[in-house]
Design an enzyme around this catalytic site. Structure first.
Site, PDB file in Angstrom:
ATOM      1  N   GLU A  55       0.823  -1.206   0.000  1.00  0.00           N
ATOM      2  CA  GLU A  55       0.000   0.000   0.000  1.00  0.00           C
ATOM      3  C   GLU A  55       0.861   1.262   0.000  1.00  0.00           C
ATOM      4  OE1 GLU A  55      -1.844  -2.648   3.255  1.00  0.00           O
ATOM      5  OE2 GLU A  55       0.014  -2.583   2.111  1.00  0.00           O
ATOM      6  N   THR A 164      12.227 -44.138  -5.258  1.00  0.00           N
ATOM      7  CA  THR A 164      12.995 -42.896  -5.170  1.00  0.00           C
ATOM      8  C   THR A 164      14.506 -43.094  -5.256  1.00  0.00           C
ATOM      9  OG1 THR A 164      13.052 -43.046  -2.758  1.00  0.00           O
ATOM     10  CG2 THR A 164      11.198 -41.852  -3.738  1.00  0.00           C
ATOM     11  N   ARG A 187      11.985 -24.613  -3.695  1.00  0.00           N
ATOM     12  CA  ARG A 187      12.981 -24.283  -2.668  1.00  0.00           C
ATOM     13  C   ARG A 187      13.023 -22.781  -2.422  1.00  0.00           C
ATOM     14  NH1 ARG A 187      18.639 -27.701  -3.699  1.00  0.00           N
ATOM     15  NH2 ARG A 187      17.794 -29.790  -3.227  1.00  0.00           N
ATOM     16  N   ASP A 203      23.353 -38.848   0.247  1.00  0.00           N
ATOM     17  CA  ASP A 203      23.467 -37.929  -0.891  1.00  0.00           C
ATOM     18  C   ASP A 203      24.396 -36.745  -0.652  1.00  0.00           C
ATOM     19  OD1 ASP A 203      21.635 -39.546  -2.131  1.00  0.00           O
ATOM     20  OD2 ASP A 203      19.928 -38.214  -1.837  1.00  0.00           O
ATOM     21  N   GLU A 295      12.712 -32.400   1.804  1.00  0.00           N
ATOM     22  CA  GLU A 295      13.416 -33.205   0.809  1.00  0.00           C
ATOM     23  C   GLU A 295      14.168 -34.277   1.591  1.00  0.00           C
ATOM     24  OE1 GLU A 295      15.527 -31.288  -2.306  1.00  0.00           O
ATOM     25  OE2 GLU A 295      14.271 -29.482  -2.271  1.00  0.00           O
ATOM     26  N   GLY A 297      14.258 -38.827   2.820  1.00  0.00           N
ATOM     27  CA  GLY A 297      14.010 -40.209   2.436  1.00  0.00           C
ATOM     28  C   GLY A 297      12.678 -40.703   2.956  1.00  0.00           C
TER      29      GLY A 297
END
Length: 363
Positions: A55, A164, A187, A203, A295, A297
Site C-alpha cells: 500500500e 525414489t 525451494r 546424498d 526433501e 528419504g
C-alpha cells in the site's frame, strides 16, 4: 457485487503480490493497485520484510491523486507497528474513498481491526474478491497465524513404480533437468528446507537454490536424533542451519556444530526420536517460518505423514521403472484397513520435459 473491472484490478494486484514469492518471508505476499476513473494510477507490491508494504509503495506513486480513489489490495491493511508503520494510517491520510481487499488478515494483531479503522474513518470497505487466489498465495502465512505451524510440503522425485532410489541408495538423477529446475522454484519460495540424517549420509546434498535467481537462500533444517551428522557435510558449509536432535549427551559434538554456526535444538519425544509436532510449532513461533519444503528419504517423509503434519506433496514422476527392490516414497505405519489409507486432493498436474509433476493436497 463486484464488476468485471473489479476482477481485472484485483487480478493485477495478485500478479504484483506474486513478485514477492521468493522474498517477503516471514511477511505475506501482498499487491496493491490504486484506481481512479476506471484507470490504474499507481501500483505496488511488498518486496521484502523491513521494506515498505504494498500500500505504501502504491500511495507513494499516486501521491495527491490517491484522494478519492479506490484501492485494491490482496490482504487487509495492517493497523499495528512492526518493522514499518501501520498502512491504515497512510490510507486514511491519503483520503482514499474505497478499499477492496481480497481477504482478511489472519494475523491476530490485525484480523478485522484494519477494516474497522478504515470504516470508522468513513472509507467504504469490501472484502472477499478473489479470496481463494489470495489465500493460495499465502498458505504458509495463514497456517502460521491460524495453526501455529508452517505449511509443510514434501517433494518426491520417483519412477513410475514409485521408487525414489536404488536399493544401494543411488538416486541421481531419476528426473530430468526441467523437473529439477522446477524443484528449485519450490525451494526458493520456502522459508526452509528440511531433511533427515539418512539423506545427508547417502546424498550429501547442499539443499540450496541454484537453478534460478534469488536474493535469499532458505534456511536448512536437519533432523538427526542421534547427533551423527558428519562435520564436513556439504550443507554445514555456509548458510544458516538448524539441527534438531533427541541426544543432549554429546556435548562435544554440540560444541563442534555450534562453532560451525549450527543452531542445535534438543526436542526428544517419548519414543526417543524428535518430537515432530513440537518442532514445527517452534519453527512457526520462534523462527517465524511460513513454508517448509521437505526433501528427505522414506523414513522421515513417512514419519511426517504418520504425524499428520504434511499439507501438500509434490510428486515428480519419471517415465521409467526401478523395480521391486528399489527404495519407496514413504515408510508408513502398517495399515490394518483400506479405510486408513492416506487421501489426497489433486491440485495440479502438468508435464515438465518427459516427467510429470503432480501437486496433491493432503485431505
Amino acid at each position: 457485487m463486484y464488476t468485471a473491472a473489479d476482477h481485472v484490478f484485483m487480478s493485477h494486484a495478485l500478479q504484483l503480490a506474486e513478485k514477492g514469492l521468493y522474498t517477503t518471508t516471514p511477511n505475506p505476499r501482498v499487491g496493491c493497485v490504486i484506481v481512479k476513473n476506471e484507470r490504474i494510477i499507481a501500483s505496488g507490491w511488498h518486496e521484502k520484510a523491513g521494506l515498505p508494504h504494498a500500500e505504501i509503495n502504491a500511495l507513494n506513486e499516486a501521491r495527491e491523486a490517491a484522494r478519492g480513489a479506490t484501492v485494491y489490495i490482496t490482504l487487509e491493511p495492517c493497523n499495528h507497528y512492526g518493522l514499518t508503520p501501520p498502512c491504515i494510517n497512510a490510507l486514511i491520510e491519503a483520503g482514499v474513498a474505497k478499499v477492496i481487499m481480497a481477504m482478511k488478515d489472519p494475523n491476530p494483531l490485525v484480523a478485522g481491526q484494519g477494516r474497522r479503522r478504515l470504516e470508522q474513518a468513513g472509507i467504504t470497505v469490501q472484502s472477499g474478491l478473489l479470496e481463494t487466489q489470495a489465500r493460495a498465495l499465502n498458505k504458509g502465512f495463514i497456517s502460521r497465524m491460524t495453526r501455529k505451524r508452517p505449511w509443510v510440503r514434501v517433494k518426491i522425485a520417483a519412477s513410475m513404480d514409485g521408487k525414489t532410489a536404488l536399493q544401494n541408495g543411488a538416486s541421481q538423477w531419476i528426473t530430468g533437468e526441467a523437473a529439477r529446475k522446477d524443484g528449485h522454484r519450490w525451494r526458493a519460495q520456502s522459508c526452509a528446507i528440511l531433511t533427515g540424517i539418512g539423506t545427508i549420509k547417502s546424498d550429501n546434498p547442499q539443499l540450496n537454490v541454484r537453478y534460478i535467481e534469488t536474493t535469499r537462500q532458505p534456511k536448512k533444517i536437519v533432523l538427526d536424533s542421534r547427533l551423527s551428522i558428519p562435520l564436513d557435510a556439504a550443507l554445514l558449509q555456509g548458510e544458516s542451519v538448524i539441527l534438531f536432535t533427541a541426544n543432549d549427551q554429546n556435548s562435544t559434538k554440540i560444541s563442534q556444530l555450534t562453532q560451525l554456526g549450527v543452531q542445535v535444538i534438543t526436542l526428544p519425544a517419548s519414543d526417543g526420536r524428535i518430537d515432530l509436532k513440537k518442532m514445527l510449532m517452534l519453527l512457526a513461533t520462534d523462527f517465524a517460518m511460513n513454508e517448509i519444503l521437505v526433501e528427505a528419504g522414506s523414513n522421515l517423509s513417512g514419519a511426517l505423514l504418520d504425524a499428520s503434519v504434511v499439507d501438500e506433496i509434490i510428486f515428480y514422476l519419471a517415465p521409467h521403472l526401478l523395480g521391486h527392490d528399489a527404495q519407496g516414497m514413504f515408510k508408513l505405519t502398517e495399515l490394518k484397513s483400506i479405510d486408513q489409507k492416506k487421501a489426497f486432493s489433486i491440485e495440479d498436474v502438468r508435464k515438465l520435459g518427459q516427467d510429470i509433476r503432480i501437486v496433491a493436497r493432503v485431505d
